[in-house]
Design a protein around this motif. Structure first.
Motif, PDB file in Angstrom:
ATOM      1  N   UNK A 134       0.857  -1.283   0.071  1.00 36.60           N
ATOM      2  CA  UNK A 134      -0.079  -0.021  -0.140  1.00 36.60           C
ATOM      3  C   UNK A 134       0.950   1.232  -0.036  1.00 36.60           C
ATOM      4  N   UNK A 190      -5.999  -9.333   6.082  1.00 38.48           N
ATOM      5  CA  UNK A 190      -5.510  -8.142   6.673  1.00 38.48           C
ATOM      6  C   UNK A 190      -6.552  -7.377   7.469  1.00 38.48           C
ATOM      7  N   UNK A 211     -12.230   0.106   9.155  1.00 36.30           N
ATOM      8  CA  UNK A 211     -13.118   0.753   8.007  1.00 36.30           C
ATOM      9  C   UNK A 211     -13.651  -0.130   7.244  1.00 36.30           C
ATOM     10  N   UNK A 240     -11.719   6.540   4.901  1.00 35.13           N
ATOM     11  CA  UNK A 240     -10.582   5.445   5.177  1.00 35.13           C
ATOM     12  C   UNK A 240     -11.031   4.115   4.741  1.00 35.13           C
ATOM     13  N   UNK A 241     -11.823   3.842   3.918  1.00 37.55           N
ATOM     14  CA  UNK A 241     -12.080   2.476   3.297  1.00 37.55           C
ATOM     15  C   UNK A 241     -11.071   2.210   2.342  1.00 37.55           C
ATOM     16  N   UNK A 242     -10.310   3.033   1.729  1.00 31.93           N
ATOM     17  CA  UNK A 242      -9.144   2.752   0.717  1.00 31.93           C
ATOM     18  C   UNK A 242      -8.517   1.383   0.789  1.00 31.93           C
ATOM     19  N   UNK A 243      -8.108   1.106   1.776  1.00 35.17           N
ATOM     20  CA  UNK A 243      -7.395  -0.104   2.392  1.00 35.17           C
ATOM     21  C   UNK A 243      -8.193  -1.251   2.090  1.00 35.17           C
ATOM     22  N   UNK A 244      -9.252  -1.293   2.418  1.00 33.62           N
ATOM     23  CA  UNK A 244     -10.344  -2.297   2.306  1.00 33.62           C
ATOM     24  C   UNK A 244     -10.569  -2.765   0.979  1.00 33.62           C
ATOM     25  N   UNK A 256      -8.560  -1.639  -1.689  1.00 30.98           N
ATOM     26  CA  UNK A 256      -7.459  -2.078  -2.430  1.00 30.98           C
ATOM     27  C   UNK A 256      -6.964  -3.352  -1.991  1.00 30.98           C
TER      28      UNK A 256
END
Lengths: 307, 230
Positions: free
Chosen positions: A54, A82, A88, B95-99, B101
């Motif tokens: 990331x 993960x 979120x 902050x849902x970008x991680x989820x 991607x």
């Protein structure tokens, strides 16, 4: 020897001119449950994000299952679970919808019964919308979504952050129960040592982006000592004992945090400085960690200094 | 399977904007058409008939459908802004970008799902309503102004311009620049494409402007999306 699942070599990350991770060399073998600890801002999240591709490293490299983190294929990602910091999730979805969404990415791997069992265990309903869940419940859903495809490697970024004591306990118990599966490798970051102690068999301590310790919890416990020296005069200014990390002083006492020092060396130093006696103070792993990572200036905050 | 799941998610997230734009355009457009009907046929301008029109331009300008076209123009921009912000700004703020991607799929697939959802959205929302109006106006006997195919195409050009706005907003959202002035720089290109398209009357040239603008912005979106760090 077990396979190396996760590896970093000279991993370095700068944010502008600020150094976040400094030449980190790490190897995690299959089946180990690693507690990745450090104070807030130590660089834990940055390391995890570098591992997952990331973030791009400024120098060095990271790999998972032998695949460079910058080029993780969908097949590799399928083997990695993960749990992100803050849990979120997509707010408008219900738990059932979220399950359906997640299931699509794990064809043949999704265990519906297991998911239902976990949701039941956490006393949740599939009809609940994510936006109506508390942060603790979101953490539980997040854990369930991550564990149900049975990932070989589980990376959790401070999963208990912001949870109250009761929810944290329930979350950890759920986690312990589930990571007992054979062969699963876990990297679990936290700044709460008590949590890590319950789960991990290996401790990786990071401070200001630098790897400070990589050992078993027992080794860490045995290595970090707090010793109280009593004097009949003012304690010496200069502290020249091996393994000295930090100190706290009062009028006639000096408390030192020492690492990898033998009792013989402590006794010799006590004799040399004219200490009346010394005691090894029993401390918890949490206290040892705080002493180990505490910056020098911090111990001076509460110290009265003569002009 | 993975792509369909991503596409469904994107469509669902844009659904309120798509339905809102379609319903509002339908209601306001119908209102415009109905209010305008008496004006053109025995209403406010009873003497205005095809025979009395000086040229085709006058006829075209008097077409009730061109009034709806100006509505379409506004709705396309608004929809481009709304979808662009929903897809490329909200993920960072919530902050849902991680989820998104960290799905076991390629980043390119996530991006393709977003863009496909936007295209489907534009076509099924304002595109469908516009085509419906054109069909209705060409069927109806109450408007004497002839409808040209160009009017229909022009509407679709407005819709395509909405898509250009969407891409510009996407580039701005994916930009990691700290200053908003720099972040919003891509909208400058959108403005250039816009001005070039609306100030040109030759269809083939408009299409060239559109294609060039869309290609440049698509390349930027792709580059930024695939390389975006947190």
């Amino acid at each position: 020897m077990a396979d190396v699942i996760l590896k970093t070599s000279g991993l370095t990350k700068y944010y502008g001119s600020k150094l976040a991770v400094d030449h980190l060399d790490l190897k995690i073998e299959a089946g180990s449950i690693c507690g990745f600890v450090g104070r807030n801002g130590a660089g834990k999240t940055t390391v995890i994000k570098l591992l997952l591709g990331l973030l791009k490293p400024t120098a060095g490299s990271a790999s998972i299952f032998g695949c460079d983190s910058q080029n993780l294929t969908p097949d590799i990602r399928q083997r990695v679970g993960y749990v992100a910091e803050g849990h979120r999730l997509i707010r408008w979805m219900t738990i059932a919808r979220l399950e359906k969404f997640q299931r699509a990415f794990f064809p043949g791997q999704w265990d519906r019964e297991f998911f239902a069992e976990m949701i039941d265990y956490f006393e949740l309903s599939k009809k609940q919308k994510v936006k109506h869940l508390s942060s603790g419940q979101r953490a539980q859903v997040s854990l369930a979504l991550t564990l149900v495809p049975h990932p070989e490697l589980l990376i959790m970024d401070d999963p208990t952050l912001g949870l109250d004591a009761a929810i944290r306990r329930q979350f950890l118990e759920g986690m312990i129960r589930l990571i007992m599966e054979q062969g699963r490798t876990v990297l679990f970051s936290s700044h709460i040592l008590a949590d890590v102690e319950r789960v991990a068999d290996r401790l990786i301590v990071i401070d200001k982006g630098v790897l400070r310790a990589d050992c078993t919890t027992e080794q860490f416990r045995d290595s970090v000592k707090k010793v109280r020296f009593s004097f009949d005069k003012t304690p010496p200014e200069e502290i020249d004992i091996d393994g000295y990390l930090n100190s706290r002083r009062s009028e006639k006492e000096l408390e030192l945090t020492l690492v990898k020092t033998t009792e013989q060396k402590i006794a010799d130093w006590a004799q040399k400085t004219g200490a009346e006696k010394f005691d090894i103070v029993q401390t918890s792993l949490e206290d040892q960690f705080i002493d180990y990572t505490a910056p020098q200036k911090r111990s001076r905050l509460f110290q009265w200094e003569k002009d | 399977m993975k792509f369909i799941a991503l596409l469904k998610k994107e469509l669902r997230e844009c659904l309120p904007f798509l339905i809102g734009a379609a319903v509002l355009l339908l209601v306001l457009g119908t209102l415009f058409l109905r209010l305008d009907a008496p004006r053109t046929y025995g209403g406010l301008y009873p003497d205005f008939k095809p025979a009395s029109a000086i040229n085709i331009y006058q006829l075209k300008q008097s077409s009730s459908l061109s009034l709806v076209g100006s509505l379409l123009w506004i709705f396309s921009i608004a929809l481009g802004l709304a979808i662009g912000i929903r897809q490329f700004w909200v993920a960072f703020y919530s902050r849902t970008w991680d989820f998104e991607i960290c799905r076991p799929t390629r980043r390119a697939a996530v991006l393709t799902a977003k863009i496909t959802a936007a295209i489907i959205g534009f076509v099924l929302s304002v595109g469908l309503v516009w085509s419906l109006f054109y069909w209705y106006a060409s069927q109806s006997s109450i408007w004497f102004t002839p409808l040209t195919g160009r009017l229909l195409t022009k509407g679709w050009i407005f819709i395509a311009l909405g898509f250009v706005v969407y891409l510009g907003v996407a580039v701005a959202g994916l930009s990691t620049e700290r200053w908003y002035t720099t972040k919003l720089f891509s909208l400058g290109l959108v403005l250039i494409v816009y001005i070039a398209c609306v100030s040109e009357w030759r269809l083939w040239l408009i299409l060239i402007f559109l294609v060039i603008g869309i290609l440049i912005l698509l390349l930027q979106v792709t580059e930024k999306f695939l390389n975006r760090q947190l």
